[in-house]
Structures are given as C-alpha cells and as structure tokens.
Motif scaffolding. Structure first.
Motif, PDB file in Angstrom:
ATOM      1  N   SER A   1       0.787  -1.077   0.038  1.00 44.48           N
ATOM      2  CA  SER A   1       0.032  -0.045   0.126  1.00 44.48           C
ATOM      3  C   SER A   1       0.975   1.110  -0.037  1.00 44.48           C
ATOM      4  O   SER A   1       0.614   2.456  -0.738  1.00 44.48           O
ATOM      5  N   SER A   2       1.977   1.119   1.061  1.00 46.02           N
ATOM      6  CA  SER A   2       2.813   2.596   0.889  1.00 46.02           C
ATOM      7  C   SER A   2       3.769   2.363  -0.445  1.00 46.02           C
ATOM      8  O   SER A   2       4.032   3.648  -1.080  1.00 46.02           O
ATOM      9  N   ALA A   3       3.951   1.289  -1.091  1.00 45.48           N
ATOM     10  CA  ALA A   3       4.597   1.363  -2.251  1.00 45.48           C
ATOM     11  C   ALA A   3       3.853   1.831  -3.305  1.00 45.48           C
ATOM     12  O   ALA A   3       4.164   2.731  -4.309  1.00 45.48           O
ATOM     13  N   VAL A   4       2.358   1.639  -3.417  1.00 46.12           N
ATOM     14  CA  VAL A   4       1.286   2.109  -4.226  1.00 46.12           C
ATOM     15  C   VAL A   4       1.066   3.647  -4.158  1.00 46.12           C
ATOM     16  O   VAL A   4       1.360   4.498  -5.221  1.00 46.12           O
ATOM     17  N   SER A   5       1.340   4.003  -2.829  1.00 45.97           N
ATOM     18  CA  SER A   5       1.042   5.399  -2.817  1.00 45.97           C
ATOM     19  C   SER A   5       2.241   6.231  -3.289  1.00 45.97           C
ATOM     20  O   SER A   5       2.164   7.338  -3.615  1.00 45.97           O
ATOM     21  N   GLU A   6       3.521   5.501  -2.846  1.00 42.01           N
ATOM     22  CA  GLU A   6       4.714   6.268  -3.435  1.00 42.01           C
ATOM     23  C   GLU A   6       4.921   6.034  -5.012  1.00 42.01           C
ATOM     24  O   GLU A   6       5.107   7.309  -5.569  1.00 42.01           O
ATOM     25  N   GLN A   7       4.298   5.177  -5.736  1.00 37.72           N
ATOM     26  CA  GLN A   7       4.349   5.246  -7.092  1.00 37.72           C
ATOM     27  C   GLN A   7       3.198   6.189  -7.720  1.00 37.72           C
ATOM     28  O   GLN A   7       3.661   6.815  -8.502  1.00 37.72           O
ATOM     29  N   ARG A   8       2.189   6.429  -6.875  1.00 39.67           N
ATOM     30  CA  ARG A   8       1.159   7.412  -7.392  1.00 39.67           C
ATOM     31  C   ARG A   8       1.610   8.726  -7.115  1.00 39.67           C
ATOM     32  O   ARG A   8       1.528   9.641  -8.003  1.00 39.67           O
ATOM     33  N   HIS A   9       2.486   8.865  -5.894  1.00 43.53           N
ATOM     34  CA  HIS A   9       3.155  10.251  -5.803  1.00 43.53           C
ATOM     35  C   HIS A   9       4.364  10.520  -6.811  1.00 43.53           C
ATOM     36  O   HIS A   9       4.325  11.801  -7.453  1.00 43.53           O
ATOM     37  N   ILE A  10       4.899   9.669  -7.111  1.00 48.87           N
ATOM     38  CA  ILE A  10       5.992   9.652  -8.262  1.00 48.87           C
ATOM     39  C   ILE A  10       5.507  10.157  -9.664  1.00 48.87           C
ATOM     40  O   ILE A  10       5.655  10.844 -10.381  1.00 48.87           O
ATOM     41  N   GLU A  11       4.167   9.420  -9.851  1.00 47.94           N
ATOM     42  CA  GLU A  11       3.437   9.724 -11.086  1.00 47.94           C
ATOM     43  C   GLU A  11       2.815  10.950 -11.270  1.00 47.94           C
ATOM     44  O   GLU A  11       2.990  11.747 -12.264  1.00 47.94           O
TER      45      GLU A  11
END
Length: 195
Positions: free
Chosen positions: A1-11
């Motif tokens: 979940s934190s990896a997904v939010s980090e990916q979303r943040h990078i996007e």
C-alpha cells in the motif's frame, strides 16, 4: 500500500513537473539507447565539476549589482573627462585670444614709451613661437638712438633698466595698478639718463 502510494506520488510529480504520464516516460526510456560508456563519461564530467555552489545565484546578483555600479561610475567619469577636455579647450582658446590681443597692445605701448624714454630709437617685442601662443617666449629687441638694433641682453646696464621701465609701463597702461613702487629703479641708470 505504501509502495502504491509512493508510485502514485511519483506519477503525479512526473505529470506536474514534466507533463509526462508514466506510460510515456517508460516508452521514452525504452526508445533511448544510452551507451554505458557515455554514462560513465557523463558521471566523471559531473564529478570533475565539483560540488554545486548553492550560493551562486546570490553571489551572481551581488557581482552583477557591483558591475552595474562600477559601469555607472565609469560612464560618469568618461562624461566628466569629456567635459573637462571641452573646458580646457575653451579655456585654451580664450587664453590664446586674450594673450594675442594683450600682446599686440603691450607691443604698441612698449614702442611708444621706449621712444619717449630714450628720446628716439626703436624697440619691439617678438614671439619666439607664434604657432604656440600658450608656450611661446618673448624676445625684447631695442635700438637706443645711435646704436644698432639688438637683443636687450646686449645693452648696457642703464639701457636695460630704461628698457625694463618702458616694458613695465607698457603693461601698466593695459592693466593699471593702484600702486607702483619703483624702489631704486634708477640704480643702473647713467647720470645723463636720470636728469
């Protein structure tokens, strides 16, 4: 979940900062064929540049302000120099004109007074360098009665004194002084000239 939010943040950052979607960035990355040697050269080049000076923008602004100040000072000095040269030229022109006019008057007065003091004879004033009135010398030529025309330095002491008196009064006729003290002016005069 934190990896997904980090990916979303990078996007989101990629989209906001570069205007690229993640798909476009992956596509561009795959199409770019960068040689590993080239990457090493670029890394070494970046390392050779040294540390980034974070104060550079402020230093640049200070130097730019200093440069602007000095440039204005230089412009002011250049203008002052031009004004000074113009003033010097004007003064030189006026001085030449005044000297020329005054010299002609003194010359005429000197001839008349010399002839009166010596009861005859001739005298003249000559410029040594007529082309350079600001630095010229003046030769005094005198011919007391019964003598030939010669420079004042060749006259006797009494004749020189009388010639000097004639020149002095020739100048005083142009610019009179309220007082004129002629202490022992007759010291070198012959007895015949004093009477």
């Amino acid at each position: 979940s934190s990896a997904v939010s980090e990916q979303r943040h990078i996007e989101e950052r990629l989209l906001n900062d570069k205007g690229l979607s993640i798909e476009d960035a992956e596509k561009d990355y795959q199409e770019t064929d960068i040689d590993s040697e080239e990457i090493e050269k670029l890394k070494k080049r970046i390392e050779s540049m040294g540390a980034v000076n974070l104060a550079a923008p402020e230093e640049y602004e200070q130097i730019e302000n200093r440069y602007a100040f000095l440039s204005k000072q230089k412009t002011d000095l250049d203008k002052a120099r031009e004004d000074l040269y113009a003033a010097i030229n004007k003064i030189n022109l006026t001085t030449r004109q005044n000297f020329q006019e005054t010299f002609v008057q003194v010359k005429d007065n000197f001839r008349k007074i010399f002839s009166q003091l010596f009861e005859g004879g001739e005298a003249d004033l000559l410029l040594t360098d007529e082309g350079n009135l600001l630095e010229t010398g003046i030769d005094i030529i005198a011919q007391p009665p019964g003598k030939k025309l010669q420079y004042v330095s060749l006259l006797s002491g009494g004749e020189r004194s009388l010639t000097a008196i004639a020149l002095l009064f020739a100048i005083y006729l142009i610019k009179p002084s309220p007082f004129c003290i002629l202490d022992e002016i007759d010291g070198h005069l012959d007895e015949a000239n004093i009477l």
